[in-house]
Write a protein that holds these residues in place. Structure first.
Motif, mmCIF file in Angstrom:
data_model
loop_
_atom_site.group_PDB
_atom_site.id
_atom_site.type_symbol
_atom_site.label_atom_id
_atom_site.label_comp_id
_atom_site.label_asym_id
_atom_site.label_seq_id
_atom_site.Cartn_x
_atom_site.Cartn_y
_atom_site.Cartn_z
ATOM 1 N N SER A 135 0.821 -1.215 0.000
ATOM 2 C CA SER A 135 0.000 0.000 0.000
ATOM 3 C C SER A 135 0.856 1.267 0.000
ATOM 4 C CB SER A 135 -0.940 0.018 1.207
ATOM 5 O OG SER A 135 -0.214 0.123 2.414
ATOM 6 N N THR A 159 -3.151 -1.846 -5.321
ATOM 7 C CA THR A 159 -3.292 -1.743 -3.868
ATOM 8 C C THR A 159 -2.534 -0.551 -3.270
ATOM 9 O OG1 THR A 159 -1.455 -3.287 -3.481
ATOM 10 C CG2 THR A 159 -3.677 -4.217 -3.617
ATOM 11 N N ASP A 161 -2.128 2.875 -1.652
ATOM 12 C CA ASP A 161 -2.991 3.744 -0.851
ATOM 13 C C ASP A 161 -3.182 5.069 -1.594
ATOM 14 O OD1 ASP A 161 -3.847 5.769 1.010
ATOM 15 O OD2 ASP A 161 -3.199 4.493 2.663
#
Length: 298
Positions: A135, A159, A161
């Motif tokens: 992330s 994935t 963030d």
């Protein structure tokens, strides 16, 4: 974005430029490489960049003195990242080397550290799991001569963030980049999706005995008004990068011409340390390559 301490892993063609540009814009920068000998070579290159910043950006001596004060060096990876808010990986364009690097990095980096890769053609998803923090991992790609060609392609994977993505975009702006966000993985991003086929085609023409490098470059420069031909560009990019990218392509496709090209680059350039502008010779000799001659296009 609250980044203050930036670690650059790799002091090669782009790594040392990223480090200098980042320090020039007021960040604390730690340069990491595999040994002190390589780091000493990087310090010499920084002196050359100072002259370029004075000429091209009208940088003052005060700005450059501060830049050098904000640069530190180490060949100890744990020491390099102990305070890092952001790490920019610029190690050779080889999946095995990058994989080994991220395995080591994952063991020593603080939890807060965001990892980015400056890979030219490899995708962040190839290494996300290995990093141990998918992330907080994405791609941040710069063009050569970063202080002039100040583009930063920021590419997330599935994935990443969203806030980390925004923070890296903000960081890129803070070091003077034109930010170019990509919200879907693309091998080669935007720039190299356009550039790599050109350079690959030029090598195919050369290795296939269609024309010599100067004729190929003359064709491109005259017909398109480009300041450099593909072989001049290859010398700037670094022939090692072209070799690594070509090797991956040759192994994947088993294309005979690609295999022949990789062998040609290795035997005629890599093995002879003719790596381009950085070593003073590649397809041309520097600092006075023939394409700079006023009669080159006549």
């Amino acid at each position: 974005m609250s980044y203050k301490n930036i670690t650059i892993a790799g002091s090669g063609v782009l790594g040392y430029q990223i480090a200098f540009q980042t320090a020039f814009h007021g960040f604390n920068v730690t340069v990491y490489d595999i040994n002190d000998e390589v780091l000493e070579k990087a310090k010499t290159k920084f002196n050359g960049l100072s002259d370029a910043y004075k000429t091209d950006l009208n940088a003052t001596q005060q700005q450059l003195d501060r830049t050098f004060q904000d640069l530190s060096y180490t060949s100890d990876l744990a020491e390099a990242v102990k305070n890092a808010d952001l790490l920019i990986e610029a190690v050779p364009e080889d999946p095995k080397i990058k994989t080994e690097f991220y395995k080591k990095l994952a063991k020593v980096a603080p939890e807060k550290t965001v990892f980015t890769t400056n890979s030219s053609t490899l995708l962040p998803s190839q290494f996300a799991k290995i990093t141990g923090r998918p992330s907080k991992f994405l791609a941040l790609h710069f063009a050569n001569k970063i202080w002039l060609h100040n583009t930063a392609e920021i590419m997330e994977h599935t994935t990443t963030d969203p806030q980390v993505f925004k923070d890296v975009v903000a960081f890129a702006k803070a070091i003077g980049m034109l930010t170019l966000p990509l919200h879907k993985e693309q091998p080669g991003y935007i720039l190299n999706s356009l550039l790599v086929p050109l350079l690959s085609s030029a090598l195919d023409l050369l290795v296939g005995d269609v024309a010599d490098q100067e004729t190929i470059d003359k064709t491109w420069m005259k017909a398109t008004s480009a300041p450099l031909g593909p072989f001049g560009i290859l010398d700037v990019v670094g022939i090692t990068s072209a070799y690594n990218i070509g090797k991956i392509s040759a192994e994947k496709t088993k294309n005979e011409l690609k295999i022949k090209t990789v062998k040609y680059l290795k035997e005629n350039y890599i093995d002879k340390n003719k790596l381009g502008v950085s070593t003073g010779e590649g397809f041309y000799k520097y600092p006075n390559p023939s394409f700079n001659n006023p009669d080159f296009l006549k």
